[in-house]
Design an enzyme around this catalytic site. Structure first.
Site, short mmCIF file in Angstrom:
data_model
loop_
_atom_site.label_atom_id
_atom_site.label_comp_id
_atom_site.label_asym_id
_atom_site.label_seq_id
_atom_site.Cartn_x
_atom_site.Cartn_y
_atom_site.Cartn_z
N GLU A 334 0.83 -1.21 0.00
CA GLU A 334 0.00 0.00 0.00
C GLU A 334 0.85 1.24 0.00
OE1 GLU A 334 -1.96 3.51 1.72
OE2 GLU A 334 -0.29 2.38 2.57
N ASP A 362 -7.46 2.38 7.67
CA ASP A 362 -6.06 2.77 7.45
C ASP A 362 -5.80 4.18 7.96
OD1 ASP A 362 -3.42 2.72 6.67
OD2 ASP A 362 -3.84 3.22 4.57
#
Length: 469
Positions: A334, A362
């Site tokens: 990511e 997140d």
């Protein structure tokens, strides 16, 4: 015995009948019917909350995360540590009794920072703490020694372009918000390279500092010379700005051993609870497994990954099986820009009509405040009703912008998206620093986050109709 009674009662509840919402359906439930259906989940929601916050699963996500980060450490894209982390999670997800545990191969960037240092030589000797930025090129082995030009914005840099040639540009931009200010980290080297600078040092993207630099990814442009780039602490950026304002000449030697290797193999990690009635339809919960190579990656994004795992564990522990498949995805790579998630999307987008909602946590797992959501007005109204099931822990708000880096591909294509909305007032104090460790995490707050994540994902997965688009 209390939980045994709840589980027994749950399985005695009447099941709703009807059809899943498809584009070609001629019948859809009225909103009044949907509200009544959602209200019927209150006992299940309370059972999830009780188990996560007060019961046998209390602190479990925290303890699992602590064991993981203490064992593996930081997990940079392409690194041996990330490979070890993926193998670790593949094993523990199987041990947890989840279904269809598997790895989906992808290619990810592989960059290493190597040895790095910065030393101020003039007007005095001072060791500047730096963290090289992802994808940065190296300096020559002997380093780069040059005079510093301090600027506060890209506009000032371009107005002083003649002064920047052959200099190390130091950005001392004010922190407005992460979204607004991160452009200096992303594009600082490019803008400095355009005016002939030999390197760039960027004030860390944070509102608070204890002399702690923050790393992150940055982007080059093919038509601009690539120059070495790193972040420095707020403290050192402000000090050099003060020196410069007094007319001091500042000279710095920068050494960076960064190296970019060919893309390497990695995996997105997947586990499921297969749906009982519409197994082809998916509610996706997720977090990313990779991190930066500093700290432990406990906050970013260990907490999000582990409350997503906890959601499946809690549902399994209660003996529940939703109508739709609840799918856990632990993304790889990511941090370089959602690389693993983009490849997942390309692989699965042919089945996009069966993705009910995509959820990613997140932004930390601090005190939860509600859910951020992106989707149609009708879907938002349904989510507002679902959030009322979380009144026992007073987390009922709906916010805007439910897309995260790994889910934005789906959301842009029209799939509803949600993310955990928690108190991020201290998040960017630790973001991408040596301070991102288990010390940042709070087990009670993680329990609450897990309860929110589980109630929302389970109810959406079990409702008779998919969320309207």
């Amino acid at each position: 015995m209390k939980f045994l009674f709840l589980i027994t009662f749950i399985h005695l509840l009447p099941q709703c009948t009807g059809k899943p919402l498809r584009r070609d359906d001629c019948h859809q439930h009225t909103f009044k019917e949907i509200k009544r259906e959602i209200a019927g989940y209150s006992i299940i929601a309370k059972a999830i909350i009780n188990l996560a916050v007060y019961g046998n699963a209390q602190n479990r996500s925290y303890e699992r995360l602590a064991r993981f980060v203490d064992t593996i450490g930081p997990r940079l894209s392409g690194s041996r540590n990330l490979e070890m982390a993926i193998k670790y999670m593949f094993s523990v997800l199987q041990e947890d009794g989840l279904e269809n545990v598997h790895l989906e191969p992808v290619k990810v960037p592989h960059w290493e920072r190597g040895e790095e240092s910065a030393m101020m030589l003039t007007p005095r000797n001072h060791s500047i703490i730096i963290l090289g930025l992802g994808s940065s090129v190296a300096t020559p082995p002997e380093g780069i020694t040059a005079e510093v030009l301090v600027v506060t914005s890209f506009d000032e840099l371009h107005k002083r372009a003649q002064d920047a040639k052959g200099k190390i540009v130091v950005y001392n931009q004010p922190f407005i918000s992460y979204k607004e200010t991160v452009k200096y980290r992303l594009l600082g080297a490019v803008e400095a390279g355009k005016v002939g600078a030999v390197a760039s040092l960027i004030r860390s993207i944070t509102s608070f500092s204890i002399n702690s630099p923050h790393t992150g990814w940055q982007q080059y442009q093919s038509d601009v010379p690539k120059i070495p780039t790193a972040c420095i602490s707020v403290d050192d950026a402000e000090m050099m700005a003060r020196m410069s304002s007094r007319g001091n000449r500042i000279v710095v030697t920068l050494k960076m051993g960064a190296k970019t290797y060919p893309d390497t193999g990695s995996f997105n990690t997947v586990a499921e609870i297969v749906g009982s009635k519409y197994p082809e339809q998916v509610v996706l919960v997720s977090g990313h497994l990779d991190s930066w190579d500093v700290g432990q990656g406990a906050m970013d994004d260990g907490g999000g990954a582990f409350i997503s795992w906890e959601a499946l564990s809690l549902i399994k522990d209660l003996g529940l099986r939703p109508k739709r498949t609840l799918r856990l995805v632990l993304w790889t790579a990511e941090e370089p820009g959602g690389v693993g998630a983009e490849q997942y999307y390309q692989l699965h987008k042919g089945n996009i009509s069966n993705f009910d909602i995509v959820m990613e946590s997140d932004s930390g797992t601090f005190m939860p405040m509600g859910l951020a959501f992106t989707g149609s007005d009708k879907a938002r109204a349904i989510l507002k009703e679902i959030m009322q099931l979380l009144q026992p822990i007073n987390v009922t708000n709906i916010y805007e912008n439910g897309s995260e880096t790994d889910t934005e591909y789906w959301v842009r294509a029209g799939v509803p998206g949600a993310s955990l909305h928690d108190d991020i007032s201290k998040y960017f104090w630790f973001h991408h620093t040596q301070g991102d460790t288990m010390t940042v995490q709070d087990p009670s707050q993680m329990n609450l986050c897990a309860a929110v994540w589980t109630v929302v994902s389970y109810v959406i997965a079990d409702m008779e109709e998919m969320l309207p688009r």
